[in-house]
Design a protein around this motif. Structure first.
Motif, PDB file in Angstrom:
ATOM      1  N   GLY A  64       0.837  -1.192   0.000  1.00  0.00           N
ATOM      2  CA  GLY A  64       0.000   0.000   0.000  1.00  0.00           C
ATOM      3  C   GLY A  64       0.870   1.240   0.000  1.00  0.00           C
ATOM      4  O   GLY A  64       1.944   1.252   0.616  1.00  0.00           O
ATOM      5  N   ARG A  65       0.427   2.253  -0.706  1.00  0.00           N
ATOM      6  CA  ARG A  65       1.140   3.527  -0.779  1.00  0.00           C
ATOM      7  C   ARG A  65       0.153   4.635  -0.453  1.00  0.00           C
ATOM      8  O   ARG A  65      -0.872   4.774  -1.113  1.00  0.00           O
ATOM      9  CB  ARG A  65       1.703   3.706  -2.195  1.00  0.00           C
ATOM     10  N   ASN A  66       0.459   5.395   0.597  1.00  0.00           N
ATOM     11  CA  ASN A  66      -0.425   6.489   1.006  1.00  0.00           C
ATOM     12  C   ASN A  66      -0.105   7.752   0.214  1.00  0.00           C
ATOM     13  O   ASN A  66       1.061   8.103   0.036  1.00  0.00           O
ATOM     14  CB  ASN A  66      -0.281   6.776   2.498  1.00  0.00           C
ATOM     15  N   GLU A  67      -1.181   8.378  -0.240  1.00  0.00           N
ATOM     16  CA  GLU A  67      -1.064   9.668  -0.918  1.00  0.00           C
ATOM     17  C   GLU A  67      -2.263  10.498  -0.502  1.00  0.00           C
ATOM     18  O   GLU A  67      -3.398  10.197  -0.901  1.00  0.00           O
ATOM     19  CB  GLU A  67      -1.029   9.482  -2.431  1.00  0.00           C
ATOM     20  N   GLY A  68      -2.020  11.491   0.323  1.00  0.00           N
ATOM     21  CA  GLY A  68      -3.127  12.277   0.862  1.00  0.00           C
ATOM     22  C   GLY A  68      -4.010  11.389   1.716  1.00  0.00           C
ATOM     23  O   GLY A  68      -3.528  10.643   2.561  1.00  0.00           O
ATOM     24  N   LYS A  69      -5.311  11.452   1.465  1.00  0.00           N
ATOM     25  CA  LYS A  69      -6.237  10.625   2.254  1.00  0.00           C
ATOM     26  C   LYS A  69      -6.473   9.252   1.635  1.00  0.00           C
ATOM     27  O   LYS A  69      -7.263   8.468   2.137  1.00  0.00           O
ATOM     28  CB  LYS A  69      -7.560  11.352   2.467  1.00  0.00           C
ATOM     29  N   TYR A  70      -5.785   8.947   0.551  1.00  0.00           N
ATOM     30  CA  TYR A  70      -5.990   7.678  -0.141  1.00  0.00           C
ATOM     31  C   TYR A  70      -4.812   6.730   0.049  1.00  0.00           C
ATOM     32  O   TYR A  70      -3.673   7.159   0.178  1.00  0.00           O
ATOM     33  CB  TYR A  70      -6.195   7.911  -1.649  1.00  0.00           C
TER      34      TYR A  70
END
Length: 106
Positions: A64-70
């Motif tokens: 998983g890669r977090n970007e902002g709220k996603y």
């Protein structure tokens, strides 16, 4: 092969042995996606999909890669994609036997 290695193989194979998990893997095989995108594409339940994503991530099959709220999910590496392709190739060879397999347990 040691018993410990066999047990680890079983855990890895378990990640591929569920319909929803396999659908998720096929869904993200070519491009990373968010949980919402996966839920929409699979027409599934977000809670259920999230549980399966956690299983796949825990087994090291996806990342998983977090970007902002996603959070974007993708296959861990090219070898996982290759393994999915090998499954397809083997299935082409044995599909009629698999279709007739009476020993399948859900």
């Amino acid at each position: 092969m040691t018993e410990k290695n066999i047990d680890l193989k079983i855990k890895l194979i378990h990640g591929f042995s569920n319909k929803v998990r396999l659908q998720i893997l096929e869904c993200i095989k070519e491009k990373e996606k968010t949980v919402s995108q996966i839920v929409e594409e699979l027409k599934g339940n977000q809670s259920n999909i999230s549980q399966h994503l956690a299983c796949l991530k825990g087994c090291g099959i996806i990342v998983g890669r977090n970007e902002g709220k996603y959070c974007y999910y993708s296959l861990r590496n090219e070898r996982i994609r290759e393994l999915l392709e090998v499954f397809d190739t083997v299935l082409e060879d044995v599909h009629s036997d698999v279709a007739c397999c009476a020993n399948h347990v859900d």
